[in-house]
Write a protein that holds these residues in place. Structure first.
Motif, PDB file in Angstrom:
ATOM      1  N   LEU A 259       5.749   5.698   6.135  1.00  0.00           N
ATOM      2  CA  LEU A 259       4.360   6.008   5.793  1.00  0.00           C
ATOM      3  C   LEU A 259       4.221   6.713   4.455  1.00  0.00           C
ATOM      4  O   LEU A 259       3.170   6.641   3.822  1.00  0.00           O
ATOM      5  CB  LEU A 259       3.715   6.843   6.904  1.00  0.00           C
ATOM      6  N   SER A 260       5.258   7.398   4.011  1.00  0.00           N
ATOM      7  CA  SER A 260       5.140   8.137   2.748  1.00  0.00           C
ATOM      8  C   SER A 260       5.659   7.368   1.532  1.00  0.00           C
ATOM      9  O   SER A 260       5.475   7.815   0.400  1.00  0.00           O
ATOM     10  CB  SER A 260       5.858   9.481   2.853  1.00  0.00           C
ATOM     11  N   GLU A 261       6.264   6.219   1.744  1.00  0.00           N
ATOM     12  CA  GLU A 261       6.829   5.459   0.625  1.00  0.00           C
ATOM     13  C   GLU A 261       5.735   4.994  -0.340  1.00  0.00           C
ATOM     14  O   GLU A 261       4.728   4.430   0.066  1.00  0.00           O
ATOM     15  CB  GLU A 261       7.602   4.255   1.162  1.00  0.00           C
ATOM     16  N   MET A 262       5.956   5.235  -1.621  1.00  0.00           N
ATOM     17  CA  MET A 262       4.986   4.853  -2.665  1.00  0.00           C
ATOM     18  C   MET A 262       5.112   3.377  -3.012  1.00  0.00           C
ATOM     19  O   MET A 262       6.163   2.775  -2.787  1.00  0.00           O
ATOM     20  CB  MET A 262       5.244   5.657  -3.945  1.00  0.00           C
ATOM     21  N   ILE A 263       4.030   2.851  -3.572  1.00  0.00           N
ATOM     22  CA  ILE A 263       4.099   1.527  -4.192  1.00  0.00           C
ATOM     23  C   ILE A 263       3.644   1.677  -5.645  1.00  0.00           C
ATOM     24  O   ILE A 263       2.954   2.634  -5.999  1.00  0.00           O
ATOM     25  CB  ILE A 263       3.260   0.466  -3.452  1.00  0.00           C
ATOM     26  N   PHE A 264       4.019   0.702  -6.472  1.00  0.00           N
ATOM     27  CA  PHE A 264       3.740   0.781  -7.907  1.00  0.00           C
ATOM     28  C   PHE A 264       2.940  -0.440  -8.354  1.00  0.00           C
ATOM     29  O   PHE A 264       2.942  -1.479  -7.686  1.00  0.00           O
ATOM     30  CB  PHE A 264       5.052   0.924  -8.678  1.00  0.00           C
ATOM     31  N   PHE A 265       2.267  -0.276  -9.491  1.00  0.00           N
ATOM     32  CA  PHE A 265       1.391  -1.315 -10.033  1.00  0.00           C
ATOM     33  C   PHE A 265       1.804  -1.653 -11.457  1.00  0.00           C
ATOM     34  O   PHE A 265       2.410  -0.840 -12.162  1.00  0.00           O
ATOM     35  CB  PHE A 265      -0.068  -0.828 -10.029  1.00  0.00           C
ATOM     36  N   ASP A 266       1.424  -2.848 -11.879  1.00  0.00           N
ATOM     37  CA  ASP A 266       1.659  -3.257 -13.264  1.00  0.00           C
ATOM     38  C   ASP A 266       0.608  -2.608 -14.163  1.00  0.00           C
ATOM     39  O   ASP A 266      -0.441  -2.134 -13.696  1.00  0.00           O
ATOM     40  CB  ASP A 266       1.584  -4.784 -13.378  1.00  0.00           C
ATOM     41  N   TYR A 267       0.887  -2.626 -15.447  1.00  0.00           N
ATOM     42  CA  TYR A 267      -0.011  -2.040 -16.436  1.00  0.00           C
ATOM     43  C   TYR A 267      -1.399  -2.662 -16.349  1.00  0.00           C
ATOM     44  O   TYR A 267      -1.551  -3.893 -16.335  1.00  0.00           O
ATOM     45  CB  TYR A 267       0.565  -2.234 -17.846  1.00  0.00           C
ATOM     46  N   ASP A 268      -2.398  -1.805 -16.251  1.00  0.00           N
ATOM     47  CA  ASP A 268      -3.801  -2.192 -16.252  1.00  0.00           C
ATOM     48  C   ASP A 268      -4.159  -3.165 -15.125  1.00  0.00           C
ATOM     49  O   ASP A 268      -5.070  -3.971 -15.251  1.00  0.00           O
ATOM     50  CB  ASP A 268      -4.176  -2.794 -17.626  1.00  0.00           C
ATOM     51  N   ARG A 269      -3.422  -3.091 -13.999  1.00  0.00           N
ATOM     52  CA  ARG A 269      -3.655  -4.001 -12.866  1.00  0.00           C
ATOM     53  C   ARG A 269      -3.869  -3.192 -11.591  1.00  0.00           C
ATOM     54  O   ARG A 269      -3.327  -2.092 -11.441  1.00  0.00           O
ATOM     55  CB  ARG A 269      -2.466  -4.948 -12.659  1.00  0.00           C
ATOM     56  N   SER A 270      -4.611  -3.782 -10.663  1.00  0.00           N
ATOM     57  CA  SER A 270      -4.809  -3.143  -9.363  1.00  0.00           C
ATOM     58  C   SER A 270      -4.425  -4.074  -8.217  1.00  0.00           C
ATOM     59  O   SER A 270      -4.601  -3.699  -7.056  1.00  0.00           O
ATOM     60  CB  SER A 270      -6.265  -2.696  -9.210  1.00  0.00           C
TER      61      SER A 270
END
Length: 182
Positions: free
Chosen positions: A67-78
Protein backbone atom coordinates in the motif's frame (compact mmCIF):
# COMPACT_ATOMS: atom_id res chain seq x y z
CA UNK A 1 -16.29 -64.39 95.03
CA UNK A 2 -18.79 -61.61 95.37
CA UNK A 3 -16.00 -59.17 94.81
CA UNK A 4 -14.88 -61.14 91.78
CA UNK A 5 -18.40 -61.13 90.26
CA UNK A 6 -18.79 -57.47 91.01
CA UNK A 7 -15.43 -56.65 89.49
CA UNK A 8 -16.24 -58.84 86.48
CA UNK A 9 -19.66 -57.16 86.09
CA UNK A 10 -18.16 -53.73 86.38
CA UNK A 11 -15.41 -54.58 83.89
CA UNK A 12 -17.98 -56.04 81.53
CA UNK A 13 -20.12 -52.90 81.85
CA UNK A 14 -17.13 -50.66 81.09
CA UNK A 15 -16.11 -52.80 78.10
CA UNK A 16 -19.64 -52.86 76.75
CA UNK A 17 -20.01 -49.13 77.24
CA UNK A 18 -16.75 -48.51 75.39
CA UNK A 19 -17.59 -50.86 72.50
CA UNK A 20 -21.27 -50.31 72.32
CA UNK A 21 -23.24 -47.86 70.15
CA UNK A 22 -22.30 -46.13 66.95
CA UNK A 23 -19.12 -44.12 66.93
CA UNK A 24 -19.44 -40.42 66.17
CA UNK A 25 -18.68 -39.64 62.54
CA UNK A 26 -15.48 -37.81 61.75
CA UNK A 27 -16.00 -34.11 61.08
CA UNK A 28 -16.62 -33.24 57.41
CA UNK A 29 -13.73 -31.58 55.60
CA UNK A 30 -14.13 -27.84 55.14
CA UNK A 31 -15.67 -26.83 51.80
CA UNK A 32 -13.25 -25.99 48.99
CA UNK A 33 -12.76 -22.26 48.50
CA UNK A 34 -14.84 -20.71 45.73
CA UNK A 35 -12.86 -20.26 42.50
CA UNK A 36 -11.55 -16.77 41.88
CA UNK A 37 -13.04 -15.23 38.74
CA UNK A 38 -10.19 -14.80 36.32
CA UNK A 39 -9.30 -15.38 32.72
CA UNK A 40 -8.39 -18.91 31.87
CA UNK A 41 -4.70 -19.36 31.39
CA UNK A 42 -4.03 -19.88 27.71
CA UNK A 43 -2.18 -23.01 26.81
CA UNK A 44 1.49 -22.49 26.17
CA UNK A 45 2.33 -21.45 22.64
CA UNK A 46 3.31 -24.22 20.33
CA UNK A 47 5.55 -24.13 17.33
CA UNK A 48 2.41 -24.08 15.15
CA UNK A 49 1.10 -21.01 17.03
CA UNK A 50 4.45 -19.25 16.61
CA UNK A 51 4.58 -20.13 12.93
CA UNK A 52 1.01 -18.88 12.38
CA UNK A 53 1.78 -15.64 14.24
CA UNK A 54 4.93 -15.07 12.20
CA UNK A 55 3.03 -15.78 8.98
CA UNK A 56 0.31 -13.23 9.93
CA UNK A 57 2.94 -10.62 10.80
CA UNK A 58 4.75 -11.22 7.51
CA UNK A 59 1.47 -10.89 5.60
CA UNK A 60 0.62 -7.61 7.37
CA UNK A 61 4.10 -6.26 6.59
CA UNK A 62 3.68 -7.25 2.94
CA UNK A 63 0.29 -5.51 2.74
CA UNK A 64 1.67 -2.32 4.35
CA UNK A 65 4.59 -2.32 1.91
CA UNK A 66 2.26 -2.86 -1.04
CA UNK A 67 0.00 0.00 0.00
CA UNK A 68 2.88 2.41 0.56
CA UNK A 69 4.83 1.69 -2.64
CA UNK A 70 5.18 4.79 -4.84
CA UNK A 71 4.63 5.02 -8.56
CA UNK A 72 6.36 7.42 -10.95
CA UNK A 73 5.30 9.46 -13.98
CA UNK A 74 6.96 10.66 -17.15
CA UNK A 75 7.80 14.32 -17.67
CA UNK A 76 4.72 16.49 -18.04
CA UNK A 77 2.43 13.41 -18.08
CA UNK A 78 -0.33 12.13 -15.82
CA UNK A 79 -1.09 8.81 -17.51
CA UNK A 80 -0.25 5.60 -15.65
CA UNK A 81 3.00 4.09 -16.93
CA UNK A 82 3.26 0.39 -17.80
CA UNK A 83 5.67 -0.25 -14.89
CA UNK A 84 3.16 1.27 -12.44
CA UNK A 85 0.23 -0.98 -13.43
CA UNK A 86 1.42 -4.11 -11.55
CA UNK A 87 2.03 -1.97 -8.47
CA UNK A 88 -1.48 -0.53 -8.64
CA UNK A 89 -2.94 -3.98 -9.33
CA UNK A 90 -1.32 -5.28 -6.11
CA UNK A 91 -2.73 -2.30 -4.22
CA UNK A 92 -6.18 -3.01 -5.64
CA UNK A 93 -6.01 -6.66 -4.49
CA UNK A 94 -5.14 -5.60 -0.94
CA UNK A 95 -7.86 -2.94 -0.92
CA UNK A 96 -10.46 -5.43 -2.22
CA UNK A 97 -9.55 -7.87 0.57
CA UNK A 98 -9.26 -5.22 3.26
CA UNK A 99 -12.63 -3.51 2.84
CA UNK A 100 -12.25 -1.06 5.74
CA UNK A 101 -8.96 0.43 4.57
CA UNK A 102 -9.00 3.94 3.10
CA UNK A 103 -6.06 5.62 1.39
CA UNK A 104 -4.88 9.03 0.30
CA UNK A 105 -3.11 9.41 -3.04
CA UNK A 106 -0.64 12.30 -2.95
CA UNK A 107 0.34 13.70 -6.34
CA UNK A 108 3.76 15.32 -6.84
CA UNK A 109 5.66 17.11 -9.63
CA UNK A 110 9.22 18.14 -10.26
CA UNK A 111 10.39 21.75 -9.96
CA UNK A 112 10.03 22.64 -13.63
CA UNK A 113 6.94 24.70 -14.47
CA UNK A 114 5.03 27.26 -12.47
CA UNK A 115 3.64 26.49 -9.04
CA UNK A 116 0.07 26.59 -10.37
CA UNK A 117 0.91 24.31 -13.31
CA UNK A 118 2.68 21.79 -11.07
CA UNK A 119 -0.22 21.73 -8.60
CA UNK A 120 -2.64 21.02 -11.46
CA UNK A 121 -0.35 18.33 -12.94
CA UNK A 122 0.11 16.63 -9.57
CA UNK A 123 -3.67 16.71 -9.07
CA UNK A 124 -4.19 15.03 -12.48
CA UNK A 125 -1.67 12.36 -11.46
CA UNK A 126 -3.49 11.63 -8.18
CA UNK A 127 -6.82 11.56 -10.05
CA UNK A 128 -5.39 9.12 -12.64
CA UNK A 129 -4.39 6.76 -9.82
CA UNK A 130 -7.81 7.04 -8.18
CA UNK A 131 -9.50 6.35 -11.53
CA UNK A 132 -7.30 3.29 -12.08
CA UNK A 133 -8.15 1.90 -8.65
CA UNK A 134 -11.88 2.57 -8.99
CA UNK A 135 -11.82 0.81 -12.38
CA UNK A 136 -10.24 -2.12 -10.51
CA UNK A 137 -13.26 -2.25 -8.17
CA UNK A 138 -12.27 -0.02 -5.27
CA UNK A 139 -15.08 2.35 -4.21
CA UNK A 140 -14.18 5.98 -4.86
CA UNK A 141 -15.19 7.00 -1.33
CA UNK A 142 -12.22 5.00 0.03
CA UNK A 143 -9.70 6.99 -2.02
CA UNK A 144 -8.85 10.59 -1.20
CA UNK A 145 -6.54 12.65 -3.42
CA UNK A 146 -4.32 15.63 -2.71
CA UNK A 147 -1.84 17.60 -4.79
CA UNK A 148 1.46 18.84 -3.44
CA UNK A 149 2.89 19.98 -6.76
CA UNK A 150 6.62 20.61 -6.42
CA UNK A 151 6.43 21.48 -2.70
CA UNK A 152 7.64 18.12 -1.30
CA UNK A 153 10.52 16.84 -3.39
CA UNK A 154 11.66 13.31 -2.73
CA UNK A 155 15.11 14.11 -4.04
CA UNK A 156 16.79 17.53 -4.15
CA UNK A 157 18.54 18.58 -7.30
CA UNK A 158 18.00 20.18 -10.67
CA UNK A 159 18.77 17.23 -12.89
CA UNK A 160 16.88 14.35 -14.51
CA UNK A 161 17.82 11.91 -11.72
CA UNK A 162 16.14 14.13 -9.12
CA UNK A 163 13.25 15.20 -11.35
CA UNK A 164 12.34 11.60 -12.24
CA UNK A 165 12.06 10.72 -8.51
CA UNK A 166 9.88 13.78 -7.83
CA UNK A 167 7.27 13.00 -10.51
CA UNK A 168 5.33 10.54 -8.40
CA UNK A 169 2.27 9.48 -6.48
CA UNK A 170 2.63 8.49 -2.85
CA UNK A 171 0.09 6.51 -0.83
CA UNK A 172 -0.95 6.88 2.81
CA UNK A 173 -3.39 4.65 4.71
CA UNK A 174 -5.86 7.05 6.31
CA UNK A 175 -8.36 4.70 7.92
CA UNK A 176 -9.45 1.16 8.60
CA UNK A 177 -7.20 -1.68 9.60
CA UNK A 178 -5.35 -4.49 7.93
CA UNK A 179 -6.26 -8.01 8.98
CA UNK A 180 -4.06 -10.81 7.69
CA UNK A 181 -5.09 -14.42 7.39
CA UNK A 182 -8.76 -14.19 6.54
Amino acid sequence: MKTYVRTLGLTLAVVLAACGGNPEPAPAPPPAPAPVASRPTPPPATNNDDAARRAREAELARMRETLSEMIFFDYDRSDIRADARPILDRKARVLRDETTVRIRVEGHADERGSTEYNLALASRRADAVRNYLTAAGIPMNRIETVSFGEERPLQRGSNEAAWSRNRRAEFVVTGGSLVAGR
